[in-house]
Structure formats: structure tokens, C-alpha cells
Design an enzyme around this catalytic site. Structure first.
Site, PDB file in Angstrom:
ATOM      1  N   ILE A   1       0.828  -1.211   0.000  1.00 38.39           N
ATOM      2  CA  ILE A   1       0.000   0.000   0.000  1.00 38.39           C
ATOM      3  C   ILE A   1       0.862   1.261   0.000  1.00 38.39           C
ATOM      4  O   ILE A   1       0.642   2.185  -0.789  1.00 38.39           O
ATOM      5  CB  ILE A   1      -0.930   0.006   1.240  1.00 38.39           C
ATOM      6  CG1 ILE A   1      -1.849  -1.223   1.210  1.00 38.39           C
ATOM      7  CG2 ILE A   1      -1.738   1.302   1.311  1.00 38.39           C
ATOM      8  CD1 ILE A   1      -2.695  -1.354  -0.040  1.00 38.39           C
TER       9      ILE A   1
ATOM     10  N   HIS B   1     -31.748 -10.788 -10.812  1.00 40.56           N
ATOM     11  CA  HIS B   1     -32.722 -10.024 -10.031  1.00 40.56           C
ATOM     12  C   HIS B   1     -32.086  -8.658  -9.709  1.00 40.56           C
ATOM     13  O   HIS B   1     -30.910  -8.605  -9.365  1.00 40.56           O
ATOM     14  CB  HIS B   1     -33.033 -10.793  -8.730  1.00 40.56           C
ATOM     15  CG  HIS B   1     -34.075 -10.153  -7.887  1.00 40.56           C
ATOM     16  ND1 HIS B   1     -33.870  -8.967  -7.217  1.00 40.56           N
ATOM     17  CD2 HIS B   1     -35.352 -10.539  -7.599  1.00 40.56           C
ATOM     18  CE1 HIS B   1     -34.969  -8.643  -6.557  1.00 40.56           C
ATOM     19  NE2 HIS B   1     -35.885  -9.577  -6.776  1.00 40.56           N
TER      20      HIS B   1
ATOM     21  N   CYS C   1      -6.678  -9.062   3.989  1.00 40.73           N
ATOM     22  CA  CYS C   1      -7.755  -8.159   4.397  1.00 40.73           C
ATOM     23  C   CYS C   1      -9.062  -8.879   4.661  1.00 40.73           C
ATOM     24  O   CYS C   1      -9.543  -8.925   5.779  1.00 40.73           O
ATOM     25  CB  CYS C   1      -7.945  -7.120   3.314  1.00 40.73           C
ATOM     26  SG  CYS C   1      -6.396  -6.306   2.973  1.00 40.73           S
TER      27      CYS C   1
ATOM     28  N   LYS D   1     -13.774   0.819   7.154  1.00 40.25           N
ATOM     29  CA  LYS D   1     -12.799  -0.041   6.481  1.00 40.25           C
ATOM     30  C   LYS D   1     -13.065  -1.519   6.775  1.00 40.25           C
ATOM     31  O   LYS D   1     -13.125  -2.370   5.884  1.00 40.25           O
ATOM     32  CB  LYS D   1     -11.388   0.342   6.953  1.00 40.25           C
ATOM     33  CG  LYS D   1     -10.314  -0.639   6.619  1.00 40.25           C
ATOM     34  CD  LYS D   1     -10.037  -0.635   5.146  1.00 40.25           C
ATOM     35  CE  LYS D   1      -9.205  -1.826   4.741  1.00 40.25           C
ATOM     36  NZ  LYS D   1      -8.792  -1.776   3.375  1.00 40.25           N
TER      37      LYS D   1
ATOM     38  N   TYR E   1      -2.990 -15.978  -3.309  1.00 41.38           N
ATOM     39  CA  TYR E   1      -4.324 -15.914  -2.707  1.00 41.38           C
ATOM     40  C   TYR E   1      -5.396 -15.585  -3.732  1.00 41.38           C
ATOM     41  O   TYR E   1      -6.577 -15.828  -3.489  1.00 41.38           O
ATOM     42  CB  TYR E   1      -4.352 -14.944  -1.516  1.00 41.38           C
ATOM     43  CG  TYR E   1      -4.594 -13.492  -1.836  1.00 41.38           C
ATOM     44  CD1 TYR E   1      -3.545 -12.626  -2.094  1.00 41.38           C
ATOM     45  CD2 TYR E   1      -5.887 -12.972  -1.855  1.00 41.38           C
ATOM     46  CE1 TYR E   1      -3.774 -11.284  -2.371  1.00 41.38           C
ATOM     47  CE2 TYR E   1      -6.129 -11.646  -2.126  1.00 41.38           C
ATOM     48  CZ  TYR E   1      -5.069 -10.807  -2.385  1.00 41.38           C
ATOM     49  OH  TYR E   1      -5.309  -9.477  -2.665  1.00 41.38           O
TER      50      TYR E   1
HETATM   51  N1  SAJ Z   1     -12.961 -14.347  -3.517  1.00 41.99           N
HETATM   52  C1  SAJ Z   1     -13.903 -15.360  -3.642  1.00 41.99           C
HETATM   53  N2  SAJ Z   1     -15.054 -15.104  -4.325  1.00 41.99           N
HETATM   54  C2  SAJ Z   1     -15.304 -13.876  -4.880  1.00 41.99           C
HETATM   55  C3  SAJ Z   1     -14.347 -12.848  -4.733  1.00 41.99           C
HETATM   56  C4  SAJ Z   1     -13.190 -13.109  -4.040  1.00 41.99           C
HETATM   57  O1  SAJ Z   1     -13.718 -16.478  -3.150  1.00 41.99           O
HETATM   58  O2  SAJ Z   1     -16.354 -13.722  -5.493  1.00 41.99           O
HETATM   59  C5  SAJ Z   1     -11.703 -14.590  -2.779  1.00 41.99           C
HETATM   60  C6  SAJ Z   1     -10.440 -14.305  -3.622  1.00 41.99           C
HETATM   61  O3  SAJ Z   1     -10.115 -15.407  -4.424  1.00 41.99           O
HETATM   62  C7  SAJ Z   1      -9.416 -14.032  -2.547  1.00 41.99           C
HETATM   63  C8  SAJ Z   1     -10.247 -13.337  -1.458  1.00 41.99           C
HETATM   64  O4  SAJ Z   1     -11.607 -13.661  -1.730  1.00 41.99           O
HETATM   65  O5  SAJ Z   1      -8.865 -15.213  -2.009  1.00 41.99           O
HETATM   66  C9  SAJ Z   1     -10.093 -11.841  -1.391  1.00 41.99           C
HETATM   67  O6  SAJ Z   1      -9.937 -11.301  -2.679  1.00 41.99           O
HETATM   68  P1  SAJ Z   1     -10.671  -9.982  -3.182  1.00 41.99           P
HETATM   69  O7  SAJ Z   1     -10.277  -9.800  -4.595  1.00 41.99           O
HETATM   70  O8  SAJ Z   1     -12.115 -10.044  -2.893  1.00 41.99           O
HETATM   71  O9  SAJ Z   1     -10.115  -8.833  -2.219  1.00 41.99           O
HETATM   72  P2  SAJ Z   1      -8.624  -8.402  -1.724  1.00 41.99           P
HETATM   73  O10 SAJ Z   1      -8.374  -9.070  -0.410  1.00 41.99           O
HETATM   74  O11 SAJ Z   1      -7.618  -8.562  -2.772  1.00 41.99           O
HETATM   75  O12 SAJ Z   1      -8.866  -6.845  -1.476  1.00 41.99           O
HETATM   76  C10 SAJ Z   1      -9.875  -6.424  -0.567  1.00 41.99           C
HETATM   77  C11 SAJ Z   1     -10.742  -5.332  -1.220  1.00 41.99           C
HETATM   78  N3  SAJ Z   1     -11.896  -5.073  -0.387  1.00 41.99           N
HETATM   79  C12 SAJ Z   1     -13.169  -5.059  -0.871  1.00 41.99           C
HETATM   80  O13 SAJ Z   1     -13.425  -5.311  -2.023  1.00 41.99           O
HETATM   81  C13 SAJ Z   1     -14.258  -4.699   0.091  1.00 41.99           C
HETATM   82  C14 SAJ Z   1      -9.899  -4.065  -1.438  1.00 41.99           C
HETATM   83  O14 SAJ Z   1     -10.727  -3.020  -1.924  1.00 41.99           O
HETATM   84  C15 SAJ Z   1      -9.249  -3.633  -0.112  1.00 41.99           C
HETATM   85  O15 SAJ Z   1      -8.420  -2.494  -0.312  1.00 41.99           O
HETATM   86  C16 SAJ Z   1      -8.397  -4.774   0.372  1.00 41.99           C
HETATM   87  O16 SAJ Z   1      -9.243  -5.929   0.606  1.00 41.99           O
HETATM   88  C17 SAJ Z   1      -7.716  -4.358   1.661  1.00 41.99           C
HETATM   89  O17 SAJ Z   1      -6.483  -4.130   1.635  1.00 41.99           O
HETATM   90  O18 SAJ Z   1      -8.408  -4.202   2.668  1.00 41.99           O
END
Ligand code: SAJ
Length: 406
Positions: free
Chosen positions: A10, A239, A255, A201, A314
Site C-alpha cells: 500500500i 434479479h 484483508c 474499512k 491468494y
Molecule cells: N474471492 C472469492 N469469491 C469472490 C471474490 C473473491 O472467493 O467472489 C476470494 C479471492 O479469491 C481471494 C479473497 O476472496 O482469495 C479476497 O480477494 P478480493 O479480490 O475479494 O479482495 P482483496 O483481499 O484482494 O482486497 C480487498 C478489497 N476489499 C473489498 O473489495 C471490500 C480491497 O478493496 C481492499 O483495499 C483490500 O481488501 C484491503 O487491503 O483491505
């Protein structure tokens, strides 16, 4: 001048972005090797658009050092690891960074905390520490919380386009920091108080964690009665008020797999849905492991040594392995004293697990069954190479007729 403390996932993009937009920035990190790499113009992790941003920032005169600078604005973006047992955040890096900042800060300097912290951390830990050092918050220094929101894989775009939250004790300080972020951020920048900013957050990441847990639970229900979870989610999402995320092999990253635990840790008798959701997500690597055994039985595959995990990070197209579901799966297997699966990831060049391959062809030659854990672009491009394999596709990217799913 802005001194960015902590040049990780970050802090570095933020420092580069500010410098590239004409702000005088010095980046400070205690890791000498990392600072030397940056001084030589080399990026320290892979992320789309960051190399170019580094060159732009260098042209504008950004400097990297291990020393804290005399400045009127500090952005603290050091790690906040969490304790897996207590589920509480370890704020010691932030505290130490702030203590160091106090030694060089100009009178009236603003200390912006970007690191993710559990709600209440600034009141509970940072204010007392600053007072103990003999400084008055609101006079000698000001505190601001500006939680980061960028997503690995699309950081540069999101730094510019995402809306942001600035939590400050006073409007004037909040507006001052809003103007700083406004130098590059085209989104809306909301100014609020610090506790609200801290909470938003964690709530944002919790919302996503709960939504993913719901999708994962649906995947389990559908597996039980042989229904197509992807088709069901696709139709439900048509929907106008339904937007379900996708099931997967688990939730990783620093996160979404971590922040919601802060709420469970602080409000154990209230945060029930969150607690169950986190357990559901944490249970997914074991669910995948069970699927592997079931499929091996069905296919008459006997040799676990010829099963390979594709993807160790990840999520897709990043080189970050923090809390990765694939690593959790391998850990779980190890605990059961099983022969570890083979593994490969194009983004991971160092050896991090047993039986790891560094070449896709060699990896595929060595396995009969491929478990797609991560949907990197690479595997999408080489899908044709999987035609003779048994496939467990946890990401629903494989177009073949015979593919196993979660
Ligand atoms: N994942 C799923 N199914 C989905 C989406 C994601 O299983 O439909 C998994 C991903 O494969 C991964 C995990 O969830 O293992 C997290 O990935 P992500 O792409 O959803 O999020 P991060 O952790 O890379 O980033 C998140 C983001 N937060 C939100 O979308 C609310 C980002 O905006 C934040 O800045 C970041 O956390 C953070 O640093 O807090």
C-alpha cells in the site's frame, strides 16, 4: 513534504502516485534491501502499471531511505499482522512508526494512518502513546485515518478512481488531507471522524467476506444435491437487488480473511453472522481436499503424488501468497501426514512448498489430476493442455464438458 512510512503493497503505490502528481515525497522503510532496490529503480513486487509509475515518480524526484524525515505530513502504511489465536490485530508496528515519527515531525504535522487497524485502535493505543511521549494530539501533531481501498491486481487504476474516506478530529485537518489525496484521486473523498473511518474499512471487507461465505455455503448445499451453483447464482444475480459473489477454494489475502475477525474478537456475543461466515470461508480448503479424495475415488486414481495444485497465490494474477487457500490446503494435508500434492504457480519463483514446479509443462507432465485453485491468465491461455487430465476446477473457468467443481 510527505514522508511515507512503510513501502509495502500500500505505502509504495501511494508514495509513487503522490510523487507522480508533483508532491514532494520521501519513502521510508526499515528494510535496507528493499530501499536499495527502489533506489536502483527496481520494483519490489509485481503489479500492473507500477513499473511505469515508479519511473514517473523518479523523474519527479521521489527519494527512498531507511531514515524518518523532517516533514509536515506522514503516511503510515506499515503492516498490521493479526494473532491467529486471539483474532486481534497487532498494532505494534504502527505504534513504533508513530513513536519514530514524533522524533522528527514538525510542529502541527499530520500523521495519517493508512494501515488497516481494528476499530478503536487510534483511541485505545495511539493517542495514549503520543501523550506518553509528551505531545498533544490536536496541537503538536494531528491524527488522521485514511484507510486504503485498493485491490491487488488493479491498484493503480483504483488509487485514482476509488472513492476514499478520511477520518479526522477536526474539519480543517480533514480538508488538508483531502486536498493531498485529491492531487491524484478522482473519486469522491468523504471527510468524517476517526472512529467512523476505522469502522468503515473493516465493515467493507466484512461485507465482502460474508457475501463470499454465502456463495461458499450455497456451493456446499448444491454439491449435496448435485445442483449447479454457478447457474443458480447467475440467474439469481439477474434479479435487480441480488448480487451474490462467487464460491471459491477459500478466502485469502491480508484483508478479507482477516479484518472481519477484529469484529468477532471485539464483539464475540454480537458478531454471530460474521463469525459463522469466517468459519465457512476458513473451512473451504478442507472442503476442496475432501473433493479431491472423492474425485480420486470416482476416477480410480490411487496416487496422491500425481495430483497437482495449479496456483499458490491468494488470488489471480498477483504474486501475494498471504493467507492463500492453496497453502492452507497443503498445511492441512501435512497435518494429516499425507504425501503433499504437487504444486505450481507462475508468479512464485522461489520454492515455498514441497513438490513445487517452476515450469507449467513439467508440472503438467508430472500429474494426472489438476486442481485449479487460482484463475491466473496463464492457465486460461493454456487450457487446451489440460484435455487429458482429471480436473477439479474451483474457479469455474474450464470450458470442458467433463470437469469437476466444488
Ligand atoms: N474471492 C472469492 N469469491 C469472490 C471474490 C473473491 O472467493 O467472489 C476470494 C479471492 O479469491 C481471494 C479473497 O476472496 O482469495 C479476497 O480477494 P478480493 O479480490 O475479494 O479482495 P482483496 O483481499 O484482494 O482486497 C480487498 C478489497 N476489499 C473489498 O473489495 C471490500 C480491497 O478493496 C481492499 O483495499 C483490500 O481488501 C484491503 O487491503 O483491505
Amino acid at each position: 513534504m510527505v514522508n511515507v512510512i512503510g513501502l509495502g503493497y500500500i505505502g509504495l503505490p501511494t508514495a509513487l502516485m503522490m510523487a507522480a502528481h508533483g508532491i514532494e515525497v520521501v519513502g521510508t522503510d526499515c528494510n535496507e534491501q528493499l530501499v536499495q532496490m527502489l533506489q536502483k529503480g527496481h520494483m519490489t513486487f509485481e503489479e500492473k502499471g507500477l513499473d511505469e509509475l515508479l519511473h514517473r515518480a523518479e523523474k519527479e524526484g521521489i527519494e527512498f531511505t531507511t531514515e524518518y524525515q523532517v516533514a509536515d505530513t506522514y503516511i503510515v502504511s506499515v503492516p498490521t499482522p493479526y494473532d491467529k489465536f486471539s483474532k486481534k490485530v497487532d498494532g505494534s508496528y504502527v505504534v513504533r512508526a508513530v513513536q519514530e515519527v514524533l522524533k522528527t515531525a514538525l510542529k502541527g504535522a499530520v500523521i495519517v494512518i493508512e494501515s488497516t487497524i481494528s476499530p478503536g485502535t487510534i483511541d485505545k493505543y495511539l493517542r495514549p502513546v503520543i501523550q506518553m511521549e509528551g505531545f498533544t494530539v490536536g496541537d503538536d501533531v494531528h491524527l488522521v485515518h485514511a484507510p486504503e481501498r485498493i485491490i491487488p491486481g488493479n491498484m493503480v487504476y483504483e488509487l485514482i478512481h476509488n472513492n476514499r474516506t478520511i477520518g479526522a478530529d477536526s474539519r480543517i485537518v480533514g480538508e488538508r488531507i483531502k486536498a493531498l489525496y485529491g492531487s491524484f484521486c478522482q473519486g469522491e473523498i468523504v471527510v468524517t471522524d476517526i472512529r467512523t473511518a476505522e469502522m468503515t474499512k473493516v465493515v467493507e471487507n466484512t461485507y465482502r467476506a460474508v457475501n463470499i461465505a454465502f456463495a461458499n455455503e450455497l456451493a456446499k448445499i448444491c454439491r449435496h444435491d448435485n445442483m449447479d451453483v454457478y447457474e443458480i447464482i447467475r440467474i439469481c444475480n439477474m434479479h435487480p437487488r441480488v448480487n451474490i459473489l462467487q464460491p471459491g477454494p477459500g478466502v485469502g489475502g491480508h484483508c478479507i480473511s482477516v479484518d472481519p475477525w477484529f469484529l468477532v474478537g471485539d464483539y464475540p456475543s454480537l458478531a454471530k453472522v460474521i463469525d459463522e461466515s469466517m468459519k465457512t470461508n476458513d473451512g473451504m480448503p478442507d472442503f476442496v481436499l475432501n473433493r479431491i479424495y472423492e474425485i480420486m475415488k470416482e476416477e480410480g486414481l490411487k496416487d496422491i503424488g500425481r495430483v497437482g495444485l495449479y496456483g499458490l497465490t491468494y488470488k489471480e494474477n498477483v504474486d501475494d501468497m498471504r493467507e492463500s487457500p492453496a497453502l492452507q490446503l497443503l498445511e492441512s494435508q501435512k497435518r494429516h501426514l499425507a504425501v503433499e500434492l504437487k504444486a505450481y504457480d507462475p508468479f512464485i519463483r522461489k520454492d515455498v512448498v514441497a513438490n513445487q514446479y517452476h515450469d507449467l509443462e513439467e508440472f503438467l507432465d508430472a500429474v494426472d489430476m489438476v486442481v485449479i485453485m487460482v484463475k491466473h491468465e496463464e492457465i486460461k491461455e493454456h487450457m487446451a493442455r489440460l484435455t487429458d487430465k482429471v480436473i477439479l476446477d474451483t474457479q469455474n473457468i474450464c470450458p470442458f464438458e467433463k470437469v469437476y467443481h466444488l
